[in-house]
Design an enzyme around this catalytic site. Structure first.
Site, PDB file in Angstrom:
ATOM      1  N   HIS A   1       0.811  -1.220   0.000  1.00 42.36           N
ATOM      2  CA  HIS A   1       0.000   0.000   0.000  1.00 42.36           C
ATOM      3  C   HIS A   1       0.846   1.273   0.000  1.00 42.36           C
ATOM      4  CE1 HIS A   1      -3.626  -2.418   1.787  1.00 42.36           C
ATOM      5  NE2 HIS A   1      -3.398  -2.669   0.523  1.00 42.36           N
TER       6      HIS A   1
ATOM      7  N   SER B   1      -7.030  -7.473   9.574  1.00 42.40           N
ATOM      8  CA  SER B   1      -8.416  -7.929   9.630  1.00 42.40           C
ATOM      9  C   SER B   1      -8.782  -8.725   8.378  1.00 42.40           C
ATOM     10  CB  SER B   1      -9.363  -6.736   9.772  1.00 42.40           C
ATOM     11  OG  SER B   1      -9.147  -5.825   8.711  1.00 42.40           O
TER      12      SER B   1
HETATM   13  P1  OAD Z   1      -7.221  -3.278  10.347  1.00 44.80           P
HETATM   14  O1  OAD Z   1      -7.356  -2.122  11.260  1.00 44.80           O
HETATM   15  O2  OAD Z   1      -8.348  -3.563   9.420  1.00 44.80           O
HETATM   16  O3  OAD Z   1      -6.969  -4.606  11.191  1.00 44.80           O
HETATM   17  C1  OAD Z   1      -6.006  -4.666  12.192  1.00 44.80           C
HETATM   18  C2  OAD Z   1      -6.159  -5.987  12.913  1.00 44.80           C
HETATM   19  O4  OAD Z   1      -5.101  -6.102  13.838  1.00 44.80           O
HETATM   20  C3  OAD Z   1      -7.469  -6.113  13.682  1.00 44.80           C
HETATM   21  O5  OAD Z   1      -8.087  -7.345  13.333  1.00 44.80           O
HETATM   22  C4  OAD Z   1      -7.039  -6.103  15.158  1.00 44.80           C
HETATM   23  O6  OAD Z   1      -7.802  -6.939  15.974  1.00 44.80           O
HETATM   24  C5  OAD Z   1      -5.619  -6.623  15.062  1.00 44.80           C
HETATM   25  N1  OAD Z   1      -4.720  -6.160  16.134  1.00 44.80           N
HETATM   26  C6  OAD Z   1      -4.772  -5.008  16.841  1.00 44.80           C
HETATM   27  N2  OAD Z   1      -3.741  -4.927  17.685  1.00 44.80           N
HETATM   28  C7  OAD Z   1      -3.026  -6.080  17.536  1.00 44.80           C
HETATM   29  C8  OAD Z   1      -1.842  -6.611  18.139  1.00 44.80           C
HETATM   30  N3  OAD Z   1      -1.173  -5.936  19.080  1.00 44.80           N
HETATM   31  N4  OAD Z   1      -1.401  -7.824  17.726  1.00 44.80           N
HETATM   32  C9  OAD Z   1      -2.060  -8.522  16.762  1.00 44.80           C
HETATM   33  N5  OAD Z   1      -3.187  -8.071  16.169  1.00 44.80           N
HETATM   34  C10 OAD Z   1      -3.660  -6.869  16.543  1.00 44.80           C
HETATM   35  O7  OAD Z   1      -5.847  -3.093   9.552  1.00 44.80           O
HETATM   36  P2  OAD Z   1      -5.359  -3.813   8.215  1.00 44.80           P
HETATM   37  O8  OAD Z   1      -5.872  -5.194   8.126  1.00 44.80           O
HETATM   38  O9  OAD Z   1      -3.904  -3.577   8.109  1.00 44.80           O
HETATM   39  O10 OAD Z   1      -5.358   0.479   3.554  1.00 44.80           O
HETATM   40  O11 OAD Z   1      -6.094  -2.916   7.130  1.00 44.80           O
HETATM   41  C11 OAD Z   1      -5.856  -3.137   5.780  1.00 44.80           C
HETATM   42  C12 OAD Z   1      -5.896  -1.834   5.022  1.00 44.80           C
HETATM   43  O12 OAD Z   1      -7.114  -1.135   5.319  1.00 44.80           O
HETATM   44  C13 OAD Z   1      -4.815  -0.849   5.430  1.00 44.80           C
HETATM   45  O13 OAD Z   1      -3.588  -1.097   4.794  1.00 44.80           O
HETATM   46  C14 OAD Z   1      -5.409   0.451   4.988  1.00 44.80           C
HETATM   47  C15 OAD Z   1      -6.818   0.276   5.480  1.00 44.80           C
HETATM   48  O14 OAD Z   1      -7.787   1.013   4.818  1.00 44.80           O
HETATM   49  C16 OAD Z   1      -5.043   1.590   2.900  1.00 44.80           C
HETATM   50  O15 OAD Z   1      -4.846   2.647   3.462  1.00 44.80           O
HETATM   51  C17 OAD Z   1      -4.992   1.392   1.424  1.00 44.80           C
END
Ligand code: OAD
Length: 245
Positions: free
Chosen positions: A119, A190
């Site tokens: 990204h 997520s």
């Molecule tokens: P999310 O915010 O959707 O998901 C983060 C996940 O990490 C959640 O399921 C939390 O439960 C988990 N989490 C939180 N703290 C944690 C920890 N200490 N250890 C392990 N897990 C933990 O973020 P992404 O999946 O990265 O895109 O989101 C994907 C994309 O959506 C991002 O790259 C961004 C966003 O819109 C763009 O900006 C293009």
């Protein structure tokens, strides 16, 4: 923290390991995730307004300033033990690929050598019409966003917005790494944003073992072989410790 010995053996035996990370990996560095109900970025801000080409067209200054604020947050943050554990994994595993959806550059600051950024990176700036990276621009005016020194268009952060294509080479390299690994770890994501969300399935269909490490029970990733509910900053160092120390 106790790690299931089957997972340790799996890592020790793997010839090729691919890791996909998401915002959860940087949460323990103090960077908000996107979708956590109370603290996630998208609980407070509207992604359509701040992370889309339309939003940028409507209000370029707001978008620029929002990214400037996040850039500062990232600069003040430090890599956490989860990032550091992945640096050691890269040193220990013969074929290791780290793919991240994060734009914060914390993997590189921790010392990871090869990182596929799906990204983009919030630390880089590009021209909004030509797409080329721009490193310096006129700071003597108050105009925001600043203008491209070559063509005069607005500058923008080098990140992928909703509705935009991912960098082609990065996506291809990520796909190849998912297909070719024998162990795939998805950590702190997520799994709702495509195409990154498909990578665990691609790995599984190619015969890899898939581990999903997440704080939340609910992730969209199907079908994980093993789901581990833990903080990445605790679980990853414990795994590396159990495998190689
Ligand atoms: P999310 O915010 O959707 O998901 C983060 C996940 O990490 C959640 O399921 C939390 O439960 C988990 N989490 C939180 N703290 C944690 C920890 N200490 N250890 C392990 N897990 C933990 O973020 P992404 O999946 O990265 O895109 O989101 C994907 C994309 O959506 C991002 O790259 C961004 C966003 O819109 C763009 O900006 C293009």
């Amino acid at each position: 923290m106790q790690i299931d010995h089957r997972l340790v053996t799996m890592l020790q035996r793997a010839q090729s390991v691919t890791v996909l990370t998401g915002a959860g990996v940087s949460a323990e560095s103090g960077i908000p995730t996107f979708r956590d109900a109370q603290t996630g970025m998208w609980a407070t801000f509207n992604p359509e307004e701040l992370a889309s080409p339309d939003g940028f067209r409507r209000n370029p200054r707001l978008v620029w300033e929002w990214y400037a604020w996040r850039r500062e947050l990232v600069q003040q943050a430090q890599p956490n033990p989860g990032h550091v554990a992945l640096v050691e994994m890269e040193r220990r595993v013969r074929n290791f690929t780290l793919i991240t959806q994060n734009v914060d550059g914390l993997h590189q600051r921790a010392g990871s050598q090869k990182v596929i950024e799906l990204h983009g990176n919030i630390g880089r700036v590009t021209c909004s019409s030509e797409g080329v990276e721009v490193e310096t621009w006129d700071t003597s005016t108050d105009e925001l966003p600043p203008r491209c020194p070559h063509c005069g268009s607005y500058l923008r952060p080098d990140v992928v917005w909703f509705g935009e294509m991912l960098p082609r080479h990065a996506l291809q390299a990520a796909w190849d790494a998912a297909e070719q690994c024998d162990l795939f770890l998805s950590v702190g994501t997520s799994g709702v944003v495509e195409p990154a969300a498909s990578l665990p399935r691609v790995a599984r269909q190619s015969g890899a073992d898939v581990l999903v490490v997440n704080l939340d029970v609910a992730t969209n990733l199907q079908p994980p072989l093993y789901t581990i509910h833990a903080r990445s900053g605790e679980w990853l160092p414990a795994l590396v410790q159990a495998a190689w120390h």
